[in-house]
Design an enzyme around this catalytic site. Structure first.
Site, PDB file in Angstrom:
ATOM      1  CB  CYS A  81      -0.858   0.061   1.125  1.00  0.00           C
ATOM      2  SG  CYS A  81      -2.083  -1.505   1.013  1.00  0.00           S
ATOM      3  CB  CYS A 162      -4.124  -0.890  -1.362  1.00  0.00           C
ATOM      4  SG  CYS A 162      -2.575  -1.783  -0.819  1.00  0.00           S
TER       5      CYS A 162
END
Ligand code: AVW
Length: 256
Positions: A81, A162
């Protein structure tokens, strides 16, 4: 004299004990690495089998990207992420940057991507072998072994994106965002707003930059983006990027 004797004996005992622990350490490390290498070999064998089944015994122009589904199931991407970096027509500059500064992760920096980057392979009907010569080129046919692989892994890499994701595009082109590139035709379509918060375009400019963030192609990019994903664009000169990657003190977030 007695005290001296005690000290000498103590030192001698210490040395003897240390010596004795050396063969034990060797046994420990040897056994541990034998065990690990066994686990690795089993793992690599499974990944190889999943990879190979995609193209062996097949016409190398008839390998759709779905042929690599079992490989993706066997070797899924770990989401990183806020660190995922996409690119289009900027291969050299982006990898030069990610190699020097440990801020972002490109597909080619992942295990699977780095293993196959730059390689050519294909199968042949009636043979169980893997060939590295005489394979179709990138544009010879749509469903060729190598192109379908990159299409499939790119889809999986984008699907795993993400947080805040970044893409480096080429400001020396009149159309920095091309809907026909892998980034435009596959990755953008696989971004998922449930996982991904924003897409940050870093437009790499040179002295004579042809386009900027108001380029019409970025309207197309924004239209393609899943509704919940925020969009940003920033122009960054190649010189600035090179300066940042060669200055270790500069934190990742301050490069642009
Ligand atoms: P690209 P993408 N012949 O710079 O957005 C041989 O256009 O498509 O960027 N090889 C080719 C050809 C061709 N005609 N066209 C493309 N390639 C290969 C995965 C070549 O290796 C990453 F995650 C070239 O350097 C990026 O975000 C590479 O495809 C995205 O896909 C990229 O072509 C970059 O693909």
């Amino acid at each position: 004299a007695v005290l001296l004797l005690i000290v000498v004996l103590g030192v001698a005992l210490g040395v003897a004990l240390k010596r004795n622990s050396e063969p034990f350490k060797k046994t420990f490390i040897d056994r541990y690495s034998a065990e690990l290498s066994m686990i690795f070999q089993i793992h690599c064998g499974k990944i190889w089998t999943a990879f190979e089944q995609a193209y062996v015994r097949k016409d190398p122009c008839k390998v759709p990207m779905e042929a690599y589904d079992p490989l993706m199931a066997a070797a899924p991407f770990k989401p990183a992420c806020n660190r995922m970096m996409f690119w289009s027509k900027t291969k050299e500059v982006v990898h030069d940057f990610t190699a020097k500064k440990d801020c972002f992760l490109t597909l080619e920096d992942t295990l699977l991507g780095s293993v196959l980057d730059g390689l050519t392979w294909c199968g042949k009907e009636g043979s169980s072998d893997t060939f590295t010569a005489g394979c179709p080129g990138w544009t010879d046919c749509d469903n060729n072994t190598v192109r379908s692989f990159w299409n499939r892994v790119s889809a999986a890499f984008a699907d795993a994106a993400c947080g805040d994701a970044t893409v480096m595009l080429n400001g020396s082109l009149a159309t920095p965002f091309s809907p026909y590139s892998i980034f435009g035709s596959i990755e953008v379509k696989n971004f998922n707003s449930q996982r991904m918060k924003s897409l940050n375009v870093v437009l790499i400019t040179q002295e004579k930059n042809v386009s900027n963030c108001s380029n019409a192609s970025f309207k197309d990019l924004q239209k393609e983006l899943d509704g919940g994903i925020k969009y940003n664009c920033k122009e960054v000169s190649e010189a600035q990027l090179q300066w940042c990657s060669s200055s270790p003190e500069t934190p990742c977030g301050s490069c642009w």
